[in-house]
Design an enzyme around this catalytic site. Structure first.
Site, mmCIF file in Angstrom:
data_model
loop_
_atom_site.group_PDB
_atom_site.id
_atom_site.type_symbol
_atom_site.label_atom_id
_atom_site.label_comp_id
_atom_site.label_asym_id
_atom_site.label_seq_id
_atom_site.Cartn_x
_atom_site.Cartn_y
_atom_site.Cartn_z
ATOM 1 N NE ARG A 173 -7.278 -6.940 16.999
ATOM 2 C CZ ARG A 173 -6.296 -6.119 16.628
ATOM 3 N NH1 ARG A 173 -5.170 -6.070 17.341
ATOM 4 N NH2 ARG A 173 -6.413 -5.359 15.560
ATOM 5 C CB SER A 223 -12.622 -7.021 12.974
ATOM 6 O OG SER A 223 -12.309 -5.824 12.305
ATOM 7 C CD GLU A 293 -10.587 -9.088 16.622
ATOM 8 O OE1 GLU A 293 -10.742 -7.940 17.092
ATOM 9 O OE2 GLU A 293 -10.028 -9.290 15.526
#
Length: 299
Positions: A173, A223, A293
């Site tokens: 990520r 998410s 995130e």
């Protein structure tokens, strides 16, 4: 702001003042940006960026808004959306080049149409190509770094340059683009020939798994937390009994605890307060710290 608007008008560049960002994010949350600029070519992007800098107006690039949580007070400065040329996708043999503004799912579909395999994992990820490279998006065992060979980017100095995969620092990520100020323009991928029926079957399987496990019927930003080493965020949150936990209009999904959903009228503060509750509870009860995130931006 007047100086910026004058420069945009002089160059016939499209813009909207005081545009609500809730209309441009998958969370359906966010106050107004001072100005939303839409560019359709590299020349227009360079002009818009130059106008922002010359007018001392901060700016950010907007993708699909699918990993973004915007402040209830909006965004100071300019938001630049990529359209036109930046949504084009071309195929040359096993090489696919996609504009940063193209939807990732459309890239997957184009690959399927040409019998090219390698991007099936990305089908259904609700972002743009640029956002996917910025975050090194991934799912179901695949990541963008598995197929990316280069990115064409606009540097903070205004130079257009090609960045090879080995210089992108693609990790979990993350990428070099989070810190170097480059604006992703186009991405190039190397795929491999495959059977269309098999490719479609895998894409359909990925989408079916998404629909069965994820709360796609509610606005969200996907998410919320990164996967902690040695565990899964959703599992930890569920173990702590937080499924269904609600703050205002924000709720930990009862379908997938790794998602926070907007059940109606959620604000940025609602989401951030719920994130804090989840982080504190999981840390206290399991020892794991869940790193966020989703990107929070704005005033």
């Amino acid at each position: 702001m007047k100086n910026l608007i004058d420069r945009l008008n002089d160059n016939n560049i499209t813009y909207i003042e005081n545009e609500l960002m809730s209309a441009h994010t998958t969370f359906k949350i966010g106050g107004a940006a001072d100005i939303l600029i839409t560019v359709k070519s590299l020349d227009e992007l360079q002009t818009a960026v130059g106008a922002c800098k010359a007018s001392a107006v901060p700016f950010m690039i907007l993708g699909n808004g699918s990993n973004l949580l915007v402040s209830d007070d909006g965004i100071e400065g300019a938001v630049i959306a990529l359209d036109g040329d930046f949504k084009e996708i071309t195929v040359d043999g096993c090489t696919v080049t996609a504009g940063a503004g193209a939807k990732l799912s459309r890239l997957c579909t184009v690959a399927l149409e040409h019998g090219l395999s390698g991007l099936e994992f990305a089908y259904g990820i609700p972002g743009t190509v640029g956002g996917a490279m910025y975050m090194n998006a991934g799912a179901y065992g695949g990541e963008m770094k598995d197929v990316a060979v280069s990115v064409t980017a606009l540097s903070p100095d205004g130079d257009v340059r090609e960045v090879p995969a080995e210089e992108m620092k693609l990790g979990y990520r993350t990428s070099v683009f989070k810190t170097n100020g480059d604006i992703i323009l186009f991405s190039k991928y190397i795929l491999h020939n495959g059977d269309k029926t098999a490719i479609k079957a895998l894409m359909d399987d990925v989408m079916d798994r998404r629909k069965s496990k994820q709360p796609l019927e509610y606005p969200s930003a996907g998410s919320v937390f990164k996967r902690p080493e040695g565990a899964f965020a959703g599992t930890l949150i569920e173990q702590c009994g937080l499924k269904g936990k609600t703050v205002g209009g924000a709720q930990v999904s009862e379908k997938h605890a790794g998602f926070i959903i907007n059940i109606g009228g959620a604000t940025c503060d609602d989401v951030m307060n719920l994130v804090k509750v989840v982080q504190d509870t999981v840390k206290k009860e399991t020892g794991y710290y869940l790193e966020r995130e989703i990107i929070r931006t704005g005033r």
